[in-house]
Design a protein around this motif. Structure first.
Motif, PDB file in Angstrom:
ATOM      1  N   LYS A   1      40.229  38.625  31.969  1.00  0.00           N
ATOM      2  CA  LYS A   1      41.155  39.203  32.952  1.00  0.00           C
ATOM      3  C   LYS A   1      41.372  38.318  34.178  1.00  0.00           C
ATOM      4  O   LYS A   1      41.154  38.722  35.325  1.00  0.00           O
ATOM      5  CB  LYS A   1      40.694  40.602  33.373  1.00  0.00           C
TER       6      LYS A   1
ATOM      7  N   TYR B   1      44.133  47.711  32.501  1.00  0.00           N
ATOM      8  CA  TYR B   1      44.202  46.895  31.295  1.00  0.00           C
ATOM      9  C   TYR B   1      43.488  47.625  30.164  1.00  0.00           C
ATOM     10  O   TYR B   1      42.825  48.632  30.386  1.00  0.00           O
ATOM     11  CB  TYR B   1      43.581  45.515  31.524  1.00  0.00           C
TER      12      TYR B   1
ATOM     13  N   GLN C   1      47.584  42.620  32.279  1.00  0.00           N
ATOM     14  CA  GLN C   1      47.128  43.547  33.300  1.00  0.00           C
ATOM     15  C   GLN C   1      48.297  43.892  34.202  1.00  0.00           C
ATOM     16  O   GLN C   1      49.227  43.110  34.324  1.00  0.00           O
ATOM     17  CB  GLN C   1      46.022  42.911  34.146  1.00  0.00           C
TER      18      GLN C   1
END
Length: 188
Positions: free
Chosen positions: A30, A7, A149
């Motif tokens: 995340k 990411y 991600q």
């Protein structure tokens, strides 16, 4: 098989990931990585393109996973331990309460944090922050410069190339968080 999660680390203030006391954790932000990663998976946080293509802010191997409630109880002194367990839902999931403060206190940030529900610990890890090196093409090619991600391209060969490259540095902390460094540099 282990995977490599990637990411862009858009904001690096030492909070997500948190690098307190020589331990690197990912407790907030995340949520896809925190919900999906397994022990033995790798995570790479690339710097935004404006700092140069293929610059790696940090990388590490997931070594331990705790629930956010367990983390809040066991590691209450860490700056990213901003949630505490206040009970359990009917389905067994933790009810989490924000502990106050300015970090991640918006409704959107809290909802995103709670989607991940787990805290990842990394060992070994390499954290460069403002000293982010440019990775060689075999690692830089893993960069994910889009929202979100990914684990696309996670192969045993890619993991081996990543480990070989990381082996050129001792594991640990090598720099200050990028945003914090810029703020300190501006003050002087």
């Amino acid at each position: 098989m282990s995977r490599i999660w990637r990411y862009v680390l858009a904001h690096d203030v030492g909070f997500a990931p948190c690098v307190d006391d020589g331990v690197l954790t990912l407790c907030t932000c995340k949520p896809t990585i925190r919900a999906g990663a397994s022990v033995g998976d790798w995570v790479i946080g690339f710097m935004p393109k404006r700092f140069g293509i293929g610059r790696v802010a940090w990388a590490g191997c997931v070594s331990k996973i705790l629930s956010m409630g367990d983390y809040g109880e066991r590691f209450a002194g860490r700056r990213d331990a901003i949630y505490r367990r206040v009970g359990l839902q009917a389905d067994g999931r933790e009810c989490l309460e924000h502990c106050g403060g300015l970090a991640h206190n918006s409704r959107e940030a809290m909802a995103s944090d709670r989607r991940g529900r787990r805290v990842l610990f990394f060992d070994p890890f390499w954290y460069w922050g403002h000293k982010a090196p440019v990775a060689p093409p075999v690692v830089a090619g893993l960069a994910h410069y889009y929202v979100g991600q990914t684990t696309r391209g996670s192969t045993s060969d890619a993991i081996e190339r990543l480990r070989d490259w990381l082996g050129g540095w001792p594991a640990g902390i090598h720099g200050l968080p990028n945003d914090s460094y810029r703020n300190v540099a501006r003050a002087h």
